[in-house]
Design a protein around this motif. Sequence first.
Motif, mmCIF file in Angstrom:
data_model
loop_
_atom_site.group_PDB
_atom_site.id
_atom_site.type_symbol
_atom_site.label_atom_id
_atom_site.label_comp_id
_atom_site.label_asym_id
_atom_site.label_seq_id
_atom_site.Cartn_x
_atom_site.Cartn_y
_atom_site.Cartn_z
ATOM 1 N N ARG A 112 0.831 -1.207 0.000
ATOM 2 C CA ARG A 112 0.000 0.000 0.000
ATOM 3 C C ARG A 112 0.869 1.263 0.000
ATOM 4 N NH1 ARG A 112 -5.251 1.659 3.019
ATOM 5 N NH2 ARG A 112 -4.989 3.906 3.060
ATOM 6 N N PHE A 113 2.065 1.168 0.605
ATOM 7 C CA PHE A 113 2.950 2.324 0.738
ATOM 8 C C PHE A 113 4.131 2.288 -0.237
ATOM 9 C CE2 PHE A 113 1.221 1.585 5.130
ATOM 10 C CZ PHE A 113 0.286 2.611 5.076
ATOM 11 N N ALA A 114 4.020 1.499 -1.275
ATOM 12 C CA ALA A 114 5.128 1.357 -2.230
ATOM 13 C C ALA A 114 5.552 2.678 -2.853
ATOM 14 C CB ALA A 114 4.740 0.352 -3.328
ATOM 15 N N ALA A 115 4.631 3.600 -3.013
ATOM 16 C CA ALA A 115 4.957 4.890 -3.639
ATOM 17 C C ALA A 115 5.472 5.925 -2.631
ATOM 18 C CB ALA A 115 3.727 5.440 -4.357
ATOM 19 N N SER A 116 5.568 5.563 -1.380
ATOM 20 C CA SER A 116 5.982 6.527 -0.362
ATOM 21 C C SER A 116 7.424 6.970 -0.561
ATOM 22 C CB SER A 116 5.838 5.937 1.040
ATOM 23 O OG SER A 116 6.295 6.867 2.005
ATOM 24 N N THR A 117 7.631 8.249 -0.394
ATOM 25 C CA THR A 117 8.994 8.804 -0.460
ATOM 26 C C THR A 117 9.508 9.167 0.933
ATOM 27 O OG1 THR A 117 8.140 11.037 -0.793
ATOM 28 C CG2 THR A 117 8.631 9.739 -2.779
ATOM 29 N N THR A 118 8.661 8.994 1.977
ATOM 30 C CA THR A 118 9.082 9.391 3.326
ATOM 31 C C THR A 118 9.095 8.259 4.349
ATOM 32 O OG1 THR A 118 6.823 10.006 3.988
ATOM 33 C CG2 THR A 118 8.203 11.744 3.004
ATOM 34 N N ARG A 119 8.292 7.237 4.186
ATOM 35 C CA ARG A 119 8.147 6.234 5.252
ATOM 36 C C ARG A 119 9.459 5.560 5.645
ATOM 37 N NH1 ARG A 119 3.331 4.609 7.303
ATOM 38 N NH2 ARG A 119 1.564 5.745 6.450
ATOM 39 N N TRP A 120 10.221 5.100 4.690
ATOM 40 C CA TRP A 120 11.467 4.408 5.009
ATOM 41 C C TRP A 120 12.458 5.362 5.680
ATOM 42 C CZ3 TRP A 120 13.775 0.534 6.713
ATOM 43 C CH2 TRP A 120 15.140 0.328 6.564
ATOM 44 N N GLU A 121 12.557 6.595 5.192
ATOM 45 C CA GLU A 121 13.468 7.572 5.785
ATOM 46 C C GLU A 121 13.051 7.902 7.220
ATOM 47 O OE1 GLU A 121 16.357 8.562 4.449
ATOM 48 O OE2 GLU A 121 15.886 7.166 2.825
ATOM 49 N N ILE A 122 11.765 8.106 7.442
ATOM 50 C CA ILE A 122 11.275 8.396 8.798
ATOM 51 C C ILE A 122 11.536 7.205 9.714
ATOM 52 C CG2 ILE A 122 9.184 8.755 10.183
ATOM 53 C CD1 ILE A 122 8.140 10.498 7.839
ATOM 54 N N PHE A 123 11.310 5.993 9.217
ATOM 55 C CA PHE A 123 11.558 4.804 10.029
ATOM 56 C C PHE A 123 13.039 4.725 10.419
ATOM 57 C CE2 PHE A 123 12.355 0.276 10.781
ATOM 58 C CZ PHE A 123 11.359 -0.003 11.705
ATOM 59 N N LYS A 124 13.944 5.029 9.493
ATOM 60 C CA LYS A 124 15.383 5.014 9.813
ATOM 61 C C LYS A 124 15.714 6.076 10.866
ATOM 62 C CE LYS A 124 17.096 5.407 5.666
ATOM 63 N NZ LYS A 124 17.997 5.438 4.498
ATOM 64 N N ILE B 144 0.166 8.104 2.477
ATOM 65 C CA ILE B 144 1.335 7.558 1.766
ATOM 66 C C ILE B 144 2.625 8.183 2.267
ATOM 67 C CG2 ILE B 144 2.437 7.327 -0.508
ATOM 68 C CD1 ILE B 144 -0.016 5.522 -0.129
ATOM 69 N N ASP B 145 2.645 9.500 2.414
ATOM 70 C CA ASP B 145 3.853 10.206 2.841
ATOM 71 C C ASP B 145 3.621 10.985 4.129
ATOM 72 O OD1 ASP B 145 5.790 9.517 0.831
ATOM 73 O OD2 ASP B 145 4.648 10.751 -0.580
ATOM 74 N N PRO B 146 3.736 10.303 5.271
ATOM 75 C CA PRO B 146 3.588 11.030 6.534
ATOM 76 C C PRO B 146 4.743 12.019 6.706
ATOM 77 C CG PRO B 146 4.355 8.801 6.945
ATOM 78 C CD PRO B 146 4.053 8.891 5.478
ATOM 79 N N SER B 147 4.505 13.038 7.537
ATOM 80 C CA SER B 147 5.546 14.046 7.739
ATOM 81 C C SER B 147 6.476 13.692 8.895
ATOM 82 C CB SER B 147 4.926 15.414 7.975
ATOM 83 O OG SER B 147 4.059 15.356 9.082
ATOM 84 N N ASP B 148 6.004 12.857 9.821
ATOM 85 C CA ASP B 148 6.828 12.446 10.948
ATOM 86 C C ASP B 148 6.218 11.211 11.591
ATOM 87 O OD1 ASP B 148 4.638 13.334 12.400
ATOM 88 O OD2 ASP B 148 5.725 14.852 13.529
#
Length: 185
Positions: free
Chosen positions: A35-47, A77-81
């Motif tokens: 569902r979040f494959a197009a996210s540009t922020t989730r992986w970075e926020i998780f790191k 898709i792209d949470p801010s934090d």
Amino acid sequence: MPSLPPFLPATDTLPPGRFPMSWEEVEEDLVWNRRFAASTTRWEIFKEWTLHRAAVEAVLGSVSRMWLAGSFVSGKIDPSDVDVTYLVAHDVYDAHAADSDLAEYLDNLGTRDWCVAQHMRVDARILRLPETVRFQDLGVTGAMAPGDRDVFYQLGLFDEIWQRCRPTMGDTRTDSRRGYVEVLL
């Protein structure tokens, strides 16, 4: 543990309640889910959150569990934090709160502006868990550990905060409720 229930169509959030997950399940369901494959922020926020968690644990030695809420725990898709509350055993918390240098660093880790200055999109709180563990002692005059009334108040306050939704444009509801995740460690 079961995966999260589907997000509610009206709010794109979890249904009201607290949903237990492991750290690995959070990563799988809220970062890598298709569902979040197009996210540009989730992986970075998780790191960034992973680094933040490591800093909190480096100071305290351990965290009992975490509450996770906000847009990271939604269909956005792209949470801010990521909004996270670290719950810490009373003895661990008290031992570190007595040391002014460690207490100041923990205060920084629990301050959104400090996290942003460190390039971490983490909105964190660090809360002490109660000393009173026996159900029979709750509410009994003199049986509850000193100070636990305030601890339970803080836990209840954040439980209520994490279950509230911000209204969306045109939303006239006054009490939108959502669920959140309890990360079991």
